[in-house]
Enzyme design. Structure first.
Site, PDB file in Angstrom:
ATOM      1  N   ARG A   1      -2.039 -14.365   4.201  1.00 47.99           N
ATOM      2  CA  ARG A   1      -2.950 -13.657   4.203  1.00 47.99           C
ATOM      3  C   ARG A   1      -2.568 -14.521   6.046  1.00 47.99           C
ATOM      4  O   ARG A   1      -2.120 -13.092   6.493  1.00 47.99           O
ATOM      5  CB  ARG A   1      -4.128 -14.147   4.552  1.00 47.99           C
ATOM      6  CG  ARG A   1      -5.331 -14.206   3.640  1.00 47.99           C
ATOM      7  CD  ARG A   1      -5.538 -12.608   2.692  1.00 47.99           C
ATOM      8  NE  ARG A   1      -6.594 -12.545   4.011  1.00 47.99           N
ATOM      9  CZ  ARG A   1      -7.097 -11.360   4.934  1.00 47.99           C
ATOM     10  NH1 ARG A   1      -6.924 -10.588   3.516  1.00 47.99           N
ATOM     11  NH2 ARG A   1      -8.644 -11.181   5.575  1.00 47.99           N
TER      12      ARG A   1
ATOM     13  N   ARG B   1       1.918  -6.785   8.727  1.00 46.71           N
ATOM     14  CA  ARG B   1       1.686  -6.077   9.881  1.00 46.71           C
ATOM     15  C   ARG B   1       1.632  -5.941  11.483  1.00 46.71           C
ATOM     16  O   ARG B   1       1.765  -4.812  12.107  1.00 46.71           O
ATOM     17  CB  ARG B   1      -0.381  -6.263   9.375  1.00 46.71           C
ATOM     18  CG  ARG B   1      -0.410  -6.112   8.480  1.00 46.71           C
ATOM     19  CD  ARG B   1      -1.766  -7.069   8.098  1.00 46.71           C
ATOM     20  NE  ARG B   1      -2.542  -6.141   6.969  1.00 46.71           N
ATOM     21  CZ  ARG B   1      -4.080  -6.856   6.504  1.00 46.71           C
ATOM     22  NH1 ARG B   1      -4.331  -7.350   6.549  1.00 46.71           N
ATOM     23  NH2 ARG B   1      -3.938  -6.512   4.700  1.00 46.71           N
TER      24      ARG B   1
ATOM     25  N   GLU C   1      -9.093 -10.127  -9.126  1.00 49.76           N
ATOM     26  CA  GLU C   1      -7.965  -9.098  -8.970  1.00 49.76           C
ATOM     27  C   GLU C   1      -7.048  -9.055  -9.378  1.00 49.76           C
ATOM     28  O   GLU C   1      -6.302  -7.873  -9.906  1.00 49.76           O
ATOM     29  CB  GLU C   1      -7.781  -8.878  -7.356  1.00 49.76           C
ATOM     30  CG  GLU C   1      -8.404  -9.119  -6.356  1.00 49.76           C
ATOM     31  CD  GLU C   1      -8.265  -9.207  -4.754  1.00 49.76           C
ATOM     32  OE1 GLU C   1      -9.175  -8.662  -3.938  1.00 49.76           O
ATOM     33  OE2 GLU C   1      -6.674  -9.351  -4.204  1.00 49.76           O
TER      34      GLU C   1
ATOM     35  N   PHE D   1     -16.123   3.117   5.513  1.00 49.03           N
ATOM     36  CA  PHE D   1     -14.440   3.836   5.407  1.00 49.03           C
ATOM     37  C   PHE D   1     -13.883   3.299   4.107  1.00 49.03           C
ATOM     38  O   PHE D   1     -12.953   4.410   3.561  1.00 49.03           O
ATOM     39  CB  PHE D   1     -13.571   3.200   6.572  1.00 49.03           C
ATOM     40  CG  PHE D   1     -13.406   1.400   6.572  1.00 49.03           C
ATOM     41  CD1 PHE D   1     -13.334   0.541   5.153  1.00 49.03           C
ATOM     42  CD2 PHE D   1     -14.199   0.528   7.308  1.00 49.03           C
ATOM     43  CE1 PHE D   1     -12.743  -0.156   5.232  1.00 49.03           C
ATOM     44  CE2 PHE D   1     -14.444  -0.446   6.966  1.00 49.03           C
ATOM     45  CZ  PHE D   1     -13.260  -1.327   5.946  1.00 49.03           C
TER      46      PHE D   1
ATOM     47  N   LYS E   1       0.409  -1.074   0.120  1.00 42.20           N
ATOM     48  CA  LYS E   1       0.054   0.195   0.012  1.00 42.20           C
ATOM     49  C   LYS E   1       0.947   1.439   0.021  1.00 42.20           C
ATOM     50  O   LYS E   1       2.146   1.204   0.023  1.00 42.20           O
ATOM     51  CB  LYS E   1      -1.037  -0.058   1.459  1.00 42.20           C
ATOM     52  CG  LYS E   1      -1.789  -1.377   1.022  1.00 42.20           C
ATOM     53  CD  LYS E   1      -3.245  -1.196   1.948  1.00 42.20           C
ATOM     54  CE  LYS E   1      -4.336  -2.310   2.099  1.00 42.20           C
ATOM     55  NZ  LYS E   1      -5.362  -2.425   3.493  1.00 42.20           N
TER      56      LYS E   1
ATOM     57  N   TYR F   1     -12.124  -2.348  -4.336  1.00 43.78           N
ATOM     58  CA  TYR F   1     -12.837  -2.758  -2.640  1.00 43.78           C
ATOM     59  C   TYR F   1     -14.004  -2.439  -3.118  1.00 43.78           C
ATOM     60  O   TYR F   1     -14.872  -2.456  -2.057  1.00 43.78           O
ATOM     61  CB  TYR F   1     -12.342  -1.257  -2.253  1.00 43.78           C
ATOM     62  CG  TYR F   1     -10.860  -2.130  -1.085  1.00 43.78           C
ATOM     63  CD1 TYR F   1     -10.511  -2.754  -1.065  1.00 43.78           C
ATOM     64  CD2 TYR F   1      -9.564  -0.545  -1.674  1.00 43.78           C
ATOM     65  CE1 TYR F   1      -9.551  -3.701  -0.342  1.00 43.78           C
ATOM     66  CE2 TYR F   1      -8.600  -1.342  -1.011  1.00 43.78           C
ATOM     67  CZ  TYR F   1      -7.653  -2.054  -0.458  1.00 43.78           C
ATOM     68  OH  TYR F   1      -6.841  -2.496   0.139  1.00 43.78           O
TER      69      TYR F   1
ATOM     70  N   ASN G   1      -2.592  -0.656   7.641  1.00 41.78           N
ATOM     71  CA  ASN G   1      -2.016  -1.638   7.892  1.00 41.78           C
ATOM     72  C   ASN G   1      -1.223  -2.093   6.232  1.00 41.78           C
ATOM     73  O   ASN G   1      -0.192  -3.563   6.412  1.00 41.78           O
ATOM     74  CB  ASN G   1      -2.853  -2.996   7.747  1.00 41.78           C
ATOM     75  CG  ASN G   1      -4.177  -3.436   6.889  1.00 41.78           C
ATOM     76  OD1 ASN G   1      -4.147  -2.322   6.021  1.00 41.78           O
ATOM     77  ND2 ASN G   1      -4.590  -3.225   7.053  1.00 41.78           N
TER      78      ASN G   1
ATOM     79  N   HIS H   1      -1.937  -5.603   1.048  1.00 40.16           N
ATOM     80  CA  HIS H   1      -3.111  -6.291   0.988  1.00 40.16           C
ATOM     81  C   HIS H   1      -2.813  -7.643   0.269  1.00 40.16           C
ATOM     82  O   HIS H   1      -1.669  -8.115  -0.195  1.00 40.16           O
ATOM     83  CB  HIS H   1      -4.039  -5.675  -0.533  1.00 40.16           C
ATOM     84  CG  HIS H   1      -4.536  -6.125  -1.061  1.00 40.16           C
ATOM     85  ND1 HIS H   1      -5.618  -6.361  -0.230  1.00 40.16           N
ATOM     86  CD2 HIS H   1      -4.946  -6.415  -1.519  1.00 40.16           C
ATOM     87  CE1 HIS H   1      -7.093  -7.018  -1.533  1.00 40.16           C
ATOM     88  NE2 HIS H   1      -6.371  -7.534  -1.998  1.00 40.16           N
TER      89      HIS H   1
HETATM   90  P1  ADP Z   1      -8.103  -7.171   4.885  1.00 38.89           P
HETATM   91  O1  ADP Z   1      -6.982  -6.523   3.609  1.00 38.89           O
HETATM   92  O2  ADP Z   1      -6.978  -7.429   5.781  1.00 38.89           O
HETATM   93  O3  ADP Z   1      -8.932  -7.963   3.975  1.00 38.89           O
HETATM   94  P2  ADP Z   1     -11.343  -5.891   4.452  1.00 38.89           P
HETATM   95  O4  ADP Z   1     -10.866  -6.409   3.321  1.00 38.89           O
HETATM   96  O5  ADP Z   1     -11.748  -6.209   5.356  1.00 38.89           O
HETATM   97  O6  ADP Z   1      -9.453  -6.380   4.776  1.00 38.89           O
HETATM   98  O7  ADP Z   1     -10.581  -3.665   4.088  1.00 38.89           O
HETATM   99  C1  ADP Z   1     -10.077  -3.471   3.372  1.00 38.89           C
HETATM  100  C2  ADP Z   1      -9.134  -2.627   3.792  1.00 38.89           C
HETATM  101  O8  ADP Z   1      -9.702  -1.816   4.551  1.00 38.89           O
HETATM  102  C3  ADP Z   1      -8.286  -3.401   5.478  1.00 38.89           C
HETATM  103  O9  ADP Z   1      -7.027  -3.348   4.753  1.00 38.89           O
HETATM  104  C4  ADP Z   1      -7.905  -1.372   6.187  1.00 38.89           C
HETATM  105  O10 ADP Z   1      -6.663  -0.837   5.364  1.00 38.89           O
HETATM  106  C5  ADP Z   1      -9.268  -1.238   6.099  1.00 38.89           C
HETATM  107  N1  ADP Z   1      -9.865  -0.895   6.601  1.00 38.89           N
HETATM  108  C6  ADP Z   1     -10.680  -2.156   7.147  1.00 38.89           C
HETATM  109  N2  ADP Z   1     -11.273  -1.699   7.834  1.00 38.89           N
HETATM  110  C7  ADP Z   1     -11.476  -0.769   8.738  1.00 38.89           C
HETATM  111  C8  ADP Z   1     -11.384  -0.216   9.451  1.00 38.89           C
HETATM  112  N3  ADP Z   1     -12.623   0.401  10.200  1.00 38.89           N
HETATM  113  N4  ADP Z   1     -11.020   2.088   9.605  1.00 38.89           N
HETATM  114  C9  ADP Z   1     -10.587   2.144   8.496  1.00 38.89           C
HETATM  115  N5  ADP Z   1      -9.714   1.023   7.528  1.00 38.89           N
HETATM  116  C10 ADP Z   1     -10.817  -0.036   8.104  1.00 38.89           C
END
Ligand code: ADP
Length: 169
Positions: free
Chosen positions: A105, A122, A146, A77, A29, A69, A132, A135
């Site tokens: 993961r 992370r 993707e 968010f 990211k 996304y 974090n 991705h």
């Molecule tokens: P992942 O990336 O672990 O698959 P998600 O698909 O649930 O997680 O979410 C996508 C991204 O959105 C996350 O990596 C994170 O950067 C962001 N995100 C998720 N939950 C939150 C939150 N509560 N507040 C802010 N950003 C969030």
């Protein structure tokens, strides 16, 4: 008899080889790029034994991130996430290997860095859920989508890695 067993083991060998070709989209990211952690993330996937088959350095449009996304579009968010992800360069990559989606993961850690163990990317390098660092595709099916979103067919390279025989039985 012997012939049947031979046929079965041939079949299972090719199925095993197929499983070694699972692919995941792993993307550094914007903050991972800005913080100089591109090499660190690549290093971990290389050292694990996964094979890099595609990579680019690019700044995505907000529209592109909204597509990436899309599953999260109802969450609060989502707009900020898409804006942030398109604000600076990212490094999307395709890594290949046995169980790379799930294991990738595990290597990343939990979505929330506070729940990510030390030893994960992370867990070692981030604090906030919205920052974090990396991705990783969450299923083989979403990985396929993707990868198609980020790479043209001919940008994903099929080749034999020299270390293959030392990584797989
Ligand atoms: P992942 O990336 O672990 O698959 P998600 O698909 O649930 O997680 O979410 C996508 C991204 O959105 C996350 O990596 C994170 O950067 C962001 N995100 C998720 N939950 C939150 C939150 N509560 N507040 C802010 N950003 C969030």
């Amino acid at each position: 008899g012997g012939v049947g067993r031979q046929a079965m083991s041939t079949l299972s060998n090719s199925k095993v080889a197929e499983r070694n070709k699972e692919r995941s989209l792993i993307m550094i990211k914007p903050n991972g790029v800005q913080r100089g952690l591109v090499g660190e993330v690549i290093k971990r996937f290389e050292q694990k034994g996964f094979k890099l088959v595609a990579m680019k350095f690019t700044q995505a449009s907000e529209e592109h991130m909204k597509t990436h996304y899309k599953d999260l579009e109802k969450l609060k968010f989502y707009p900020g996430l898409c804006k942030y992800m398109s604000s600076n360069p990212v490094v999307p990559m395709v890594w290949e290997g046995l169980g790379v989606v799930k294991t990738g993961r595990v290597m990343l850690g939990e979505t929330d860095p506070a729940k990510s163990l030390p030893g994960t990317i992370r867990g070692d390098f981030s604090v906030h859920i919205g920052r974090n660092l990396v991705h990783g595709s969450d299923s083989v099916e979403s990985a396929k989508k993707e990868i198609a979103l980020w790479f043209k067919d001919d940008e994903v390279v099929t080749y034999t890695a020299g270390n293959n025989e030392w990584i797989y039985e």
